[in-house]
Design an enzyme around this catalytic site. Sequence first.
Site, PDB file in Angstrom:
ATOM      1  N   LYS A  99      51.733  14.233  47.683  1.00  0.00           N
ATOM      2  CA  LYS A  99      52.836  15.146  47.387  1.00  0.00           C
ATOM      3  C   LYS A  99      53.815  14.521  46.399  1.00  0.00           C
ATOM      4  CE  LYS A  99      56.170  18.020  49.976  1.00  0.00           C
ATOM      5  NZ  LYS A  99      56.568  18.379  51.359  1.00  0.00           N
ATOM      6  N   CYS A 110      53.412  22.051  49.837  1.00  0.00           N
ATOM      7  CA  CYS A 110      54.696  22.622  50.257  1.00  0.00           C
ATOM      8  C   CYS A 110      55.763  22.632  49.163  1.00  0.00           C
ATOM      9  CB  CYS A 110      55.191  21.920  51.517  1.00  0.00           C
ATOM     10  SG  CYS A 110      56.431  22.887  52.427  1.00  0.00           S
ATOM     11  N   GLU A 129      50.280  22.077  56.433  1.00  0.00           N
ATOM     12  CA  GLU A 129      50.829  20.754  56.138  1.00  0.00           C
ATOM     13  C   GLU A 129      51.062  19.955  57.415  1.00  0.00           C
ATOM     14  OE1 GLU A 129      54.572  18.785  53.617  1.00  0.00           O
ATOM     15  OE2 GLU A 129      54.735  20.829  54.385  1.00  0.00           O
TER      16      GLU A 129
END
Length: 296
Positions: free
Chosen positions: A114, A151, A41
């Site tokens: 995300k 994540c 990431e």
Amino acid sequence: MIRTGLIQRRNVADRETNMAGLEKDIRACARQGAQLIVLPELHNSLYFCQTEDPAQFDLAEPVPGPSTERFGALANALGAVLVLSLFEKRAPGLYHNTAVVLEKDGRIAGKYRKMHIPDDPAYYEKFYFTPGDSGFMPVATSVGRLGVLVCWDQWYPEAARLMTLNGADMLIYPTAIGWASSDAEDEKDRQLDAWQTVQRGHAIANGLPVITVNRIGHEPDPSGQTGGIRFWGHSFAVGPQGEWLCELPDGVDAIRVIDIDSARSEQVRRWWPFLRDRRIDAFDGLNRRYLADPPL
């Protein structure tokens, strides 16, 4: 079989040093025959979210932009699909934490913004990132439909499930997670174990391989208010029954190239038909924040 490369490395303050190191590792994976290569990431810079600093928005770039052009040329030269993780500037004042999938000819196959954005001490991501708005849609590539999440998304079974229901062939998580300096050793063990366990659970519940690539190294807190973050590494891949395919070490720059059996999910889902037996008629409550509130 999909020959897959995982790249785990530490970052420094200099962007060019980071990108040159990634290019070296990508080439090393390709020499081992990798058809798909996954990066951590926000791999171009230090993890800037330890503080809320408006100057850090200067790190953001458009998609397509300089990084997709640079890594796209490399993907084309090597004939490998790349999964990048970028700080995207979508418009003035509108920024995302965005995974970008580059096809083996270098073009952008798709991207994922995300969805779940944390806001914890040293992880002040809500200051920087707008939550994604394109849903949980896998990216179609020459190596399959990639269910790319990022994540914090990895803690949410709903995200993995919706990627699966939309036809993903595997789940991929570029990641930046680590320990605070104040964490006790037993707490560190619990956090790492929970992190791996929940993602192995996604593999099992959905009958899909999971690939997770984390960064490593200590990154100090620029404000000096905390001891910084030590990213714990332990990048890994598991198969559709949660079986270990590989695990990289803590604290070491490393690459690993493995074979993922893309046909195994079909067999596992015949043994364990979880998608068949889902009670979709009884799941209405999942679109509510909490169901056990007392009556008004």
